[in-house]
Scaffold this active site. Structure first.
Site, short mmCIF file in Angstrom:
data_model
loop_
_atom_site.label_atom_id
_atom_site.label_comp_id
_atom_site.label_asym_id
_atom_site.label_seq_id
_atom_site.Cartn_x
_atom_site.Cartn_y
_atom_site.Cartn_z
N SER A 109 0.79 -1.32 -0.05
CA SER A 109 -0.18 0.24 0.39
C SER A 109 1.07 1.76 0.26
O SER A 109 0.58 2.24 -0.30
CB SER A 109 -1.39 -0.03 1.54
OG SER A 109 -0.37 -0.26 2.22
N CYS B 81 3.19 -6.89 1.61
CA CYS B 81 1.60 -6.26 2.34
C CYS B 81 0.39 -6.99 3.16
O CYS B 81 0.34 -8.23 2.91
CB CYS B 81 1.19 -5.05 1.75
SG CYS B 81 -0.81 -4.69 2.83
N ASN B 82 0.83 -7.46 5.06
CA ASN B 82 0.33 -8.51 5.79
C ASN B 82 -1.59 -8.23 5.03
O ASN B 82 -2.15 -9.01 4.86
CB ASN B 82 0.95 -8.29 6.74
CG ASN B 82 2.09 -8.86 7.86
OD1 ASN B 82 1.69 -9.42 7.57
ND2 ASN B 82 2.85 -7.70 7.00
N THR B 83 -2.22 -6.77 5.42
CA THR B 83 -3.57 -6.57 5.26
C THR B 83 -3.97 -6.90 3.99
O THR B 83 -4.92 -7.53 4.09
CB THR B 83 -2.88 -4.36 5.38
OG1 THR B 83 -2.14 -4.03 6.26
CG2 THR B 83 -4.62 -4.97 6.00
N GLY C 241 -5.41 -0.41 6.08
CA GLY C 241 -5.13 -0.88 7.13
C GLY C 241 -6.91 -0.86 7.83
O GLY C 241 -7.72 -1.48 8.82
N CYS D 177 3.26 -6.10 9.97
CA CYS D 177 2.95 -4.91 8.88
C CYS D 177 4.19 -4.53 8.51
O CYS D 177 4.82 -4.66 8.90
CB CYS D 177 1.71 -3.42 9.45
SG CYS D 177 2.28 -2.78 8.36
N THR D 178 4.40 -5.06 6.99
CA THR D 178 6.31 -4.33 6.45
C THR D 178 6.33 -3.24 6.95
O THR D 178 7.38 -3.26 6.62
CB THR D 178 5.90 -4.44 4.80
OG1 THR D 178 4.22 -4.20 4.64
CG2 THR D 178 5.83 -6.04 4.44
N1 DGL Z 1 2.23 -2.55 4.95
C1 DGL Z 1 0.92 -2.59 4.96
C2 DGL Z 1 0.76 -4.46 5.93
O1 DGL Z 1 1.57 -4.61 5.94
C3 DGL Z 1 -0.56 -2.02 5.35
C4 DGL Z 1 -0.02 -0.63 5.76
C5 DGL Z 1 -1.31 -0.31 5.67
O2 DGL Z 1 -2.08 0.48 4.67
O3 DGL Z 1 -1.90 0.19 6.68
O4 DGL Z 1 0.37 -4.38 6.94
#
Ligand code: DGL
Length: 266
Positions: free
Chosen positions: A12, A75-77, A44, A190-191
């Site tokens: 993101s 991106c985890n989300t 998020g 979260c990355t």
């Molecule tokens: N970097 C993203 C992750 O790993 C999310 C950050 C976001 O857009 O809220 O979840």
């Protein structure tokens, strides 16, 4: 393959750079496109159906424009909800995802108290609950969905000073004490958060192990690349590394300088 594999690294925002930099170490000669969906940031707080739709739409144009050989969803989300949809829609393209590193946290903890620090979306996912049930049933797991940290990490990358009080307040719920035991491992789900890990260490109420999954994701990507395209090898051609932003906005000079430190041009 006569040209180096083209790898699309997606997030993101700027958090995926933490994964990108680890992959570059293992695959210095690959051809990279880094895409930040800054027009959709932050992910998020997105509702799940809308986020699936959003990421699918962005990938439609990324795949049409860049024809990658592999996509890394850094991106985890997004990964915890969109990966099955991406894989079903592009069955021949390998996707590597990023999901909360709960298994290593459960293996490393001695106190059996671990925290998962992610976005509100990631900590609410069934996917995350399933990982806990599968790998950390013997642990007390605290889920912390931070509303502000990804934005604070973005500001930090854009050259603004870290706001200690805000960061300390966001990480505080990770630190639990119960019956003489306390949290000893926090997994960065979260990355964006590894971008601030030095601040977390400085502001933590006591030392803990902070788990950044990026090296493991890079090893996974490297293994899949080796199976499909062989070892990393120089081709005699310079391999481009480009960052693109879905908003189409040109980054300000401090961010351009930060991207250049990752070897990325805009
Ligand atoms: N970097 C993203 C992750 O790993 C999310 C950050 C976001 O857009 O809220 O979840």
């Amino acid at each position: 393959m006569t040209h180096p594999p083209k790898l699309l690294v997606f997030d993101s925002g700027l958090g995926g750079l933490t994964v990108f930099s680890e992959i570059v170490k293992l695959r210095p000669h690959a051809d990279y496109v880094y895409c930040a969906d800054d027009a959709g940031f932050p992910y998020g707080a997105w509702a799940e159906p809308a986020l699936i739709q959003r990421v699918m739409t962005v990938f439609e144009s990324l795949i049409a424009d860049h024809a990658p050989d592999m996509a890394i969803v850094a991106c985890n989300t997004a990964s915890t909800i969109v990966l099955p949809h991406l894989r079903a829609h592009w069955p021949t393209l390998p996707f590597v995802g990023t999901v909360p590193a709960i298994k290593p946290a459960a293996e490393h903890t001695r106190s059996k108290m671990i925290s998962v620090l992610g976005t509100p979306g990631t900590v609410a996912r069934d996917y995350t609950q399933n990982l806990i049930a599968q790998f950390a049933a013997h642990c007390a797991v605290t889920l912390v969905g931070s509303k502000r940290l990804a934005t604070l990490a973005e500001s930090f990358m854009r050259g603004e000073p870290a706001n200690d009080a805000e960061i300390a307040a966001e990480i505080a719920p990770c630190f639990r004490e119960e019956n003489g035991r306390r949290t000893d491992v926090v997994t960065l789900a979260c990355t964006h958060y590894p971008l601030l890990v030095e601040e977390f260490k400085r502001l933590a109420p006591w030392p803990v192990e902070w788990i950044d999954p990026a090296p493991a994701i890079a090893r996974r990507a490297d293994k899949l690349l080796a199976e499909r395209f062989g070892a990393d090898a120089p081709t005699g051609q310079p391999t481009p590394r480009r960052a693109i932003f879905t908003s189409g906005r040109k980054p300000e000079p401090p961010l351009l300088a930060a991207l250049a430190r990752y070897g990325l041009d805009c």
